[in-house]
Design an enzyme around this catalytic site. Sequence first.
Site, PDB file in Angstrom:
ATOM      1  N   ASN A   1       0.658  -1.015   0.119  1.00  0.00           N
ATOM      2  CA  ASN A   1       0.018   0.083  -0.061  1.00  0.00           C
ATOM      3  C   ASN A   1       0.955   1.127  -0.012  1.00  0.00           C
ATOM      4  O   ASN A   1       1.596   1.613   0.985  1.00  0.00           O
ATOM      5  CB  ASN A   1      -0.659  -0.075   1.311  1.00  0.00           C
TER       6      ASN A   1
ATOM      7  N   CYS B   1      -5.170   6.071   8.165  1.00  0.00           N
ATOM      8  CA  CYS B   1      -4.605   5.182   7.253  1.00  0.00           C
ATOM      9  C   CYS B   1      -3.590   4.418   8.066  1.00  0.00           C
ATOM     10  O   CYS B   1      -2.531   4.876   8.422  1.00  0.00           O
ATOM     11  CB  CYS B   1      -4.038   5.831   6.044  1.00  0.00           C
ATOM     12  N   GLY B   2      -3.925   3.099   8.369  1.00  0.00           N
ATOM     13  CA  GLY B   2      -2.953   2.620   9.207  1.00  0.00           C
ATOM     14  C   GLY B   2      -1.716   2.033   8.483  1.00  0.00           C
ATOM     15  O   GLY B   2      -0.754   2.091   9.393  1.00  0.00           O
TER      16      GLY B   2
ATOM     17  N   ASN C   1     -11.825   5.672  10.608  1.00  0.00           N
ATOM     18  CA  ASN C   1     -12.671   5.927   9.491  1.00  0.00           C
ATOM     19  C   ASN C   1     -13.640   4.600   9.417  1.00  0.00           C
ATOM     20  O   ASN C   1     -13.688   3.603  10.121  1.00  0.00           O
ATOM     21  CB  ASN C   1     -11.685   5.697   8.315  1.00  0.00           C
TER      22      ASN C   1
ATOM     23  N   HIS D   1     -15.753   1.290   8.345  1.00  0.00           N
ATOM     24  CA  HIS D   1     -15.612  -0.212   7.851  1.00  0.00           C
ATOM     25  C   HIS D   1     -16.862  -0.993   7.925  1.00  0.00           C
ATOM     26  O   HIS D   1     -17.460  -0.645   8.857  1.00  0.00           O
ATOM     27  CB  HIS D   1     -14.266  -0.569   8.297  1.00  0.00           C
TER      28      HIS D   1
ATOM     29  N   GLU E   1     -11.035  -0.153  -1.036  1.00  0.00           N
ATOM     30  CA  GLU E   1     -10.879   1.071   0.084  1.00  0.00           C
ATOM     31  C   GLU E   1     -11.681   2.379  -0.390  1.00  0.00           C
ATOM     32  O   GLU E   1     -11.624   2.501  -1.716  1.00  0.00           O
ATOM     33  CB  GLU E   1      -9.375   1.435   0.228  1.00  0.00           C
TER      34      GLU E   1
ATOM     35  N   CYS F   1      -4.587  -2.959   3.513  1.00  0.00           N
ATOM     36  CA  CYS F   1      -5.379  -1.733   4.249  1.00  0.00           C
ATOM     37  C   CYS F   1      -5.468  -1.824   5.727  1.00  0.00           C
ATOM     38  O   CYS F   1      -5.874  -2.916   6.330  1.00  0.00           O
ATOM     39  CB  CYS F   1      -6.769  -1.775   3.988  1.00  0.00           C
ATOM     40  N   GLY F   2      -4.476  -1.079   6.503  1.00  0.00           N
ATOM     41  CA  GLY F   2      -4.179  -1.234   8.030  1.00  0.00           C
ATOM     42  C   GLY F   2      -5.564  -0.930   8.686  1.00  0.00           C
ATOM     43  O   GLY F   2      -5.642  -1.749   9.693  1.00  0.00           O
ATOM     44  N   THR F   3      -6.358  -0.170   8.254  1.00  0.00           N
ATOM     45  CA  THR F   3      -7.390   0.101   9.194  1.00  0.00           C
ATOM     46  C   THR F   3      -8.472  -1.000   8.983  1.00  0.00           C
ATOM     47  O   THR F   3      -9.423  -1.372   9.658  1.00  0.00           O
ATOM     48  CB  THR F   3      -8.156   1.642   8.746  1.00  0.00           C
ATOM     49  N   GLY F   4      -8.209  -1.508   7.778  1.00  0.00           N
ATOM     50  CA  GLY F   4      -9.262  -2.535   7.401  1.00  0.00           C
ATOM     51  C   GLY F   4      -9.084  -3.914   8.113  1.00  0.00           C
ATOM     52  O   GLY F   4     -10.001  -4.711   8.804  1.00  0.00           O
TER      53      GLY F   4
END
Length: 266
Positions: free
Chosen positions: A12, A72-73, A147, A149, A198, A207-210
């Site tokens: 990413n 954004c992780g 954010n 999800h 995303e 995707c870190g936050t995912g």
Amino acid sequence: MGRFSKMHGLGNDFVVIDARTGPVAMTEARVRAIADRHAGIGCDQLIMIGDAPDADVSMQIFNADGSEVEACGNATRCVPLFVGRDVTIRTKAGLLDARLIDGGASVDMGAPRFEWDAIPLAYAMDTLTMPASWEDLPAPAAVNVGNPHIIFFVEDLDAVPVERLGPLIEQDPLFPQRVNVNFAQMVGDRHVRLIVWERGAGLTRACGTGACATAVAGIRRKLTSGPVTVTLPGGDLVIDWTPGGTIQMTGSATHVFDGEADWTRF
């Protein structure tokens, strides 16, 4: 001329600009031009590092489509590598704590939220097992980790038409700020495979936050317990969370190269 670094977390990728030495004006059109992989530098997200009154640095995050987002992780793991030390980071999602480890970073991503209006959703509903779905997908969960999800736990991840359903769900009126769409498959007691569509970026390598949202949803549904290994197309992240606590995300961060650019040309 302005200096930038090209960095990535599990593929990413980011253009990281240091705005601490002088302001850099960013518009949606300029972000899109820089992010363009053919006529620009190319990235999934553009990251602006600045000063903050209550933290070591601030971080602004822009998706490739020019939209500014809260979290954004993968980019957060790159910040201590970019700065060269452990840092506290002021973001739109709150204050984050990131520390360097061998090959990457570990980040305290804060506490998840589950209230329908914190996701946010368009109207009140249960966010653990939402009374909503799309086509043959099972009832999803929703989590805000800075954010929004939505997470679908499926039996066969490879059978999901992600590129068709991802944008359809992202832009559904149920999500007034759009949503990141996670398709997950449990492949072990503490191991999940994940593909993320995303918001504003489409399919990316990771995707870190995912990964954070999916692990939290799996733990809340008692499908797994922390720490959870989340395998994305770009590699693995380890997510740990205890109900009532904050999310710990650990994974790689990579510096690719440094460059200079005249931002007014974009």
